[in-house]
Motif scaffolding. Structure first.
Motif, PDB file in Angstrom:
ATOM      1  N   LEU A 200       0.736  -0.990   0.226  1.00  0.00           N
ATOM      2  CA  LEU A 200      -0.432  -0.006  -0.083  1.00  0.00           C
ATOM      3  C   LEU A 200       1.363   1.384   0.086  1.00  0.00           C
ATOM      4  CD1 LEU A 200      -2.354  -0.855   2.788  1.00  0.00           C
ATOM      5  CD2 LEU A 200      -2.816  -1.797  -0.149  1.00  0.00           C
ATOM      6  N   ALA A 201       0.904   2.398  -0.983  1.00  0.00           N
ATOM      7  CA  ALA A 201       1.824   2.857  -0.841  1.00  0.00           C
ATOM      8  C   ALA A 201       1.113   4.022   0.120  1.00  0.00           C
ATOM      9  CB  ALA A 201       1.897   3.633  -2.225  1.00  0.00           C
ATOM     10  N   THR A 202       1.555   4.748   0.056  1.00  0.00           N
ATOM     11  CA  THR A 202       1.282   6.351   0.220  1.00  0.00           C
ATOM     12  C   THR A 202       0.131   7.434   0.290  1.00  0.00           C
ATOM     13  OG1 THR A 202       2.397   7.831  -0.983  1.00  0.00           O
ATOM     14  CG2 THR A 202       3.753   7.143   0.625  1.00  0.00           C
ATOM     15  N   ALA A 203      -0.228   6.579  -0.596  1.00  0.00           N
ATOM     16  CA  ALA A 203      -1.431   8.165  -1.154  1.00  0.00           C
ATOM     17  C   ALA A 203      -2.473   6.968   0.136  1.00  0.00           C
ATOM     18  CB  ALA A 203      -2.609   6.954  -2.554  1.00  0.00           C
ATOM     19  N   MET A 204      -2.649   5.926   0.893  1.00  0.00           N
ATOM     20  CA  MET A 204      -3.969   6.245   1.823  1.00  0.00           C
ATOM     21  C   MET A 204      -3.486   6.737   3.764  1.00  0.00           C
ATOM     22  SD  MET A 204      -2.934   2.039   3.312  1.00  0.00           S
ATOM     23  CE  MET A 204      -3.912   2.392   4.271  1.00  0.00           C
ATOM     24  N   THR A 205      -2.077   6.760   3.466  1.00  0.00           N
ATOM     25  CA  THR A 205      -1.996   7.693   4.686  1.00  0.00           C
ATOM     26  C   THR A 205      -1.376   8.729   4.490  1.00  0.00           C
ATOM     27  OG1 THR A 205       1.114   7.094   4.480  1.00  0.00           O
ATOM     28  CG2 THR A 205      -0.999   5.448   5.738  1.00  0.00           C
ATOM     29  N   ALA A 206      -1.868   9.706   3.125  1.00  0.00           N
ATOM     30  CA  ALA A 206      -1.300  10.535   3.111  1.00  0.00           C
ATOM     31  C   ALA A 206      -2.506  11.723   3.255  1.00  0.00           C
ATOM     32  CB  ALA A 206      -1.129  10.899   1.769  1.00  0.00           C
ATOM     33  N   ALA A 207      -3.630  11.514   4.024  1.00  0.00           N
ATOM     34  CA  ALA A 207      -4.987  12.342   3.876  1.00  0.00           C
ATOM     35  C   ALA A 207      -4.045  14.129   4.318  1.00  0.00           C
ATOM     36  CB  ALA A 207      -5.346  12.250   5.077  1.00  0.00           C
ATOM     37  N   SER A 208      -2.630  13.528   5.532  1.00  0.00           N
ATOM     38  CA  SER A 208      -2.788  15.128   6.464  1.00  0.00           C
ATOM     39  C   SER A 208      -1.655  15.326   5.248  1.00  0.00           C
ATOM     40  CB  SER A 208      -2.400  15.039   7.649  1.00  0.00           C
ATOM     41  OG  SER A 208      -1.107  14.159   7.084  1.00  0.00           O
ATOM     42  N   MET A 209      -1.144  14.804   4.512  1.00  0.00           N
ATOM     43  CA  MET A 209       0.539  14.964   3.552  1.00  0.00           C
ATOM     44  C   MET A 209       0.121  15.987   2.539  1.00  0.00           C
ATOM     45  SD  MET A 209       3.003  14.195   5.893  1.00  0.00           S
ATOM     46  CE  MET A 209       4.424  13.403   4.650  1.00  0.00           C
ATOM     47  N   PRO A 210       0.778  17.041   1.753  1.00  0.00           N
ATOM     48  CA  PRO A 210       0.225  17.796   0.609  1.00  0.00           C
ATOM     49  C   PRO A 210       1.031  16.254  -0.231  1.00  0.00           C
ATOM     50  CG  PRO A 210       2.573  18.319   1.573  1.00  0.00           C
ATOM     51  CD  PRO A 210       2.392  17.233   2.531  1.00  0.00           C
ATOM     52  N   ALA A 211      -0.818  16.689  -1.250  1.00  0.00           N
ATOM     53  CA  ALA A 211      -0.878  15.792  -1.983  1.00  0.00           C
ATOM     54  C   ALA A 211       0.229  15.166  -2.976  1.00  0.00           C
ATOM     55  CB  ALA A 211      -1.602  16.682  -3.486  1.00  0.00           C
ATOM     56  N   ARG A 212       1.693  16.227  -3.468  1.00  0.00           N
ATOM     57  CA  ARG A 212       2.868  15.727  -4.050  1.00  0.00           C
ATOM     58  C   ARG A 212       3.756  15.088  -3.675  1.00  0.00           C
ATOM     59  NH1 ARG A 212       6.747  16.509  -1.677  1.00  0.00           N
ATOM     60  NH2 ARG A 212       7.230  18.442  -0.169  1.00  0.00           N
ATOM     61  N   ALA A 213       3.582  14.538  -2.353  1.00  0.00           N
ATOM     62  CA  ALA A 213       4.735  13.747  -1.857  1.00  0.00           C
ATOM     63  C   ALA A 213       3.733  12.378  -1.315  1.00  0.00           C
ATOM     64  CB  ALA A 213       4.490  13.951  -0.231  1.00  0.00           C
ATOM     65  N   ALA A 214       2.730  12.208  -1.797  1.00  0.00           N
ATOM     66  CA  ALA A 214       1.636  10.692  -1.958  1.00  0.00           C
ATOM     67  C   ALA A 214       1.816   9.968  -2.763  1.00  0.00           C
ATOM     68  CB  ALA A 214       0.512  11.183  -1.427  1.00  0.00           C
ATOM     69  N   GLY A 215       1.759  11.316  -4.013  1.00  0.00           N
ATOM     70  CA  GLY A 215       1.732  10.859  -5.824  1.00  0.00           C
ATOM     71  C   GLY A 215       3.146  10.537  -6.385  1.00  0.00           C
ATOM     72  N   ASP A 216       4.502  11.068  -5.389  1.00  0.00           N
ATOM     73  CA  ASP A 216       5.455  11.098  -6.927  1.00  0.00           C
ATOM     74  C   ASP A 216       5.554   9.450  -5.994  1.00  0.00           C
ATOM     75  OD1 ASP A 216       4.754  13.342  -7.149  1.00  0.00           O
ATOM     76  OD2 ASP A 216       6.051  14.526  -5.914  1.00  0.00           O
ATOM     77  N   LEU A 217       5.958   8.736  -5.441  1.00  0.00           N
ATOM     78  CA  LEU A 217       6.546   7.159  -5.167  1.00  0.00           C
ATOM     79  C   LEU A 217       5.699   6.221  -6.285  1.00  0.00           C
ATOM     80  CD1 LEU A 217       8.561   5.903  -3.485  1.00  0.00           C
ATOM     81  CD2 LEU A 217       6.256   5.088  -2.601  1.00  0.00           C
ATOM     82  N   LEU A 218       6.781   5.321  -7.417  1.00  0.00           N
ATOM     83  CA  LEU A 218       6.230   4.916  -7.638  1.00  0.00           C
ATOM     84  C   LEU A 218       6.838   3.308  -7.788  1.00  0.00           C
ATOM     85  CD1 LEU A 218       7.072   5.765 -11.279  1.00  0.00           C
ATOM     86  CD2 LEU A 218       4.702   5.620 -10.699  1.00  0.00           C
ATOM     87  N   VAL A 219       6.437   2.297  -7.589  1.00  0.00           N
ATOM     88  CA  VAL A 219       6.082   0.863  -6.736  1.00  0.00           C
ATOM     89  C   VAL A 219       6.260  -0.081  -7.876  1.00  0.00           C
ATOM     90  CG1 VAL A 219       6.146  -0.673  -4.948  1.00  0.00           C
ATOM     91  CG2 VAL A 219       5.333   1.722  -4.325  1.00  0.00           C
ATOM     92  N   ALA A 220       6.979  -0.776  -8.017  1.00  0.00           N
ATOM     93  CA  ALA A 220       7.596  -2.181  -8.952  1.00  0.00           C
ATOM     94  C   ALA A 220       8.445  -2.969  -8.927  1.00  0.00           C
ATOM     95  CB  ALA A 220       7.437  -1.472 -10.053  1.00  0.00           C
ATOM     96  N   PRO A 221       7.357  -3.853  -8.860  1.00  0.00           N
ATOM     97  CA  PRO A 221       6.454  -4.620  -9.114  1.00  0.00           C
ATOM     98  C   PRO A 221       5.585  -4.235  -8.117  1.00  0.00           C
ATOM     99  CG  PRO A 221       7.066  -6.631  -8.407  1.00  0.00           C
ATOM    100  CD  PRO A 221       8.318  -5.447  -8.667  1.00  0.00           C
ATOM    101  N   THR A 222       4.160  -5.304  -8.731  1.00  0.00           N
ATOM    102  CA  THR A 222       2.891  -4.403  -7.889  1.00  0.00           C
ATOM    103  C   THR A 222       2.156  -5.838  -7.156  1.00  0.00           C
ATOM    104  OG1 THR A 222       0.778  -4.523  -9.612  1.00  0.00           O
ATOM    105  CG2 THR A 222       1.869  -2.458  -9.374  1.00  0.00           C
ATOM    106  N   ARG A 223       2.935  -6.607  -7.227  1.00  0.00           N
ATOM    107  CA  ARG A 223       2.654  -8.235  -6.433  1.00  0.00           C
ATOM    108  C   ARG A 223       4.137  -8.628  -6.416  1.00  0.00           C
ATOM    109  NH1 ARG A 223      -2.165 -13.204  -8.107  1.00  0.00           N
ATOM    110  NH2 ARG A 223      -0.801 -14.099  -6.126  1.00  0.00           N
ATOM    111  N   VAL A 224       3.847  -9.255  -5.608  1.00  0.00           N
ATOM    112  CA  VAL A 224       4.880 -10.609  -5.759  1.00  0.00           C
ATOM    113  C   VAL A 224       4.763 -11.775  -4.917  1.00  0.00           C
ATOM    114  CG1 VAL A 224       7.603 -11.010  -4.355  1.00  0.00           C
ATOM    115  CG2 VAL A 224       7.248  -8.429  -5.180  1.00  0.00           C
ATOM    116  N   VAL A 225       5.303 -12.765  -4.873  1.00  0.00           N
ATOM    117  CA  VAL A 225       5.150 -14.751  -5.112  1.00  0.00           C
ATOM    118  C   VAL A 225       6.226 -14.622  -4.681  1.00  0.00           C
ATOM    119  CG1 VAL A 225       4.347 -16.760  -5.174  1.00  0.00           C
ATOM    120  CG2 VAL A 225       3.169 -14.904  -5.958  1.00  0.00           C
ATOM    121  N   LEU A 226       6.488 -14.911  -3.150  1.00  0.00           N
ATOM    122  CA  LEU A 226       8.259 -15.705  -2.788  1.00  0.00           C
ATOM    123  C   LEU A 226       7.907 -17.046  -2.771  1.00  0.00           C
ATOM    124  CD1 LEU A 226       9.100 -12.882   0.042  1.00  0.00           C
ATOM    125  CD2 LEU A 226       9.724 -12.861  -2.413  1.00  0.00           C
ATOM    126  N   ASP A 227       8.712 -17.585  -2.666  1.00  0.00           N
ATOM    127  CA  ASP A 227       8.959 -19.387  -2.683  1.00  0.00           C
ATOM    128  C   ASP A 227       9.812 -19.803  -1.273  1.00  0.00           C
ATOM    129  OD1 ASP A 227      11.126 -19.037  -3.650  1.00  0.00           O
ATOM    130  OD2 ASP A 227      10.853 -19.738  -5.541  1.00  0.00           O
TER     131      ASP A 227
END
Length: 163
Positions: free
Chosen positions: A19-46
Motif C-alpha cells: 500500500l503506497a503513501t496514498a492511503m496515509t497521505a490525507a494530512s500530507m501534501p498531494a505531491r508527497a503521496a503521488g510521487d512514489l512509484l512501486v514496481a512490481p505491484t505483486r510479489v510471490v515468494l517461494d
C-alpha cells in the motif's frame, strides 16, 4: 497503489501486497503521496530466494518514506479492511513473522530508484494455505527548523503534524 498479498502454499510461496503513501497521505501534501512509484505491484515468494521491490521518486523534491508491514483482509465485495494486532488470526501472525525486508526507511532524491529487498523464512511444519502481507510506504514529512518558527511576543508556539 496496491500489490496483492503474500501467498504461502505447500511449496512455501508467499505473495506480497503493498500500500503506497496514498492511503496515509490525507494530512500530507498531494505531491508527497503521488510521487512514489512501486514496481512490481505483486510479489510471490517461494522461500528459496528473495526478490526486490523498486521504489522510484518521480517528484522534483527529495522524499523520505517509512516502510512497514500491515495486515488487511478482503471483504466479499473486494474491499481491503485493516486488521489490528488483536484481530489477527494465527495465519496472519505467521505471515508477518516470516517476512524479512530491508531497508525500513528510505530517502529518495528526485528521479532516483531504491531497491527494497524481500525474503521469507517459513517455519518448520507450516500449514498449507495462503498468507498475505501488505507493505506500507508512508511519507515522512520534513522536519521544520526551530528557528523558522518564531514565537509571537516572546511566547512559544506548538505545531502538530499528523502522520
Amino acid at each position: 497503489m496496491t500489490i496483492r498479498g503474500f501467498r504461502i502454499l505447500k511449496t512455501c510461496c508467499i505473495g506480497l501486497a503493498t500500500l503506497a503513501t496514498a492511503m496515509t497521505a490525507a494530512s500530507m501534501p498531494a505531491r508527497a503521496a503521488g510521487d512514489l512509484l512501486v514496481a512490481p505491484t505483486r510479489v510471490v515468494l517461494d522461500g528459496e530466494r528473495g526478490t526486490e521491490v523498486i521504489l522510484n521518486n518521480i517528484g522534483s523534491e527529495t522524499a523520505t518514506y517509512r516502510i512497514s508491514l500491515e495486515l488487511r483482509r478482503m471483504t466479499a465485495d473486494g474491499r481491503l479492511e485493516e486488521v489490528t494486532e488483536e484481530q489477527a488470526n494465527d495465519i496472519e501472525r505467521a505471515a508477518t513473522a516470516m517476512i524479512r525486508y530491508a531497508p525500513r526507511r528510505v530517502t529518495l532524491p528526485p528521479n532516483q530508484p531504491q531497491a527494497i529487498r524481500l525474503g521469507v523464512r517459513a517455519p518448520e511444519g507450516l500449514a498449507d494455505g495462503e498468507y498475505r502481507v501488505h507493505l506500507l510506504f508512508r511519507a515522512v514529512p520534513e522536519a521544520l527548523s526551530v528557528t523558522d518558527q518564531a514565537a509571537p511576543d516572546g511566547g512559544f508556539t506548538i505545531a502538530l503534524t499528523p502522520i
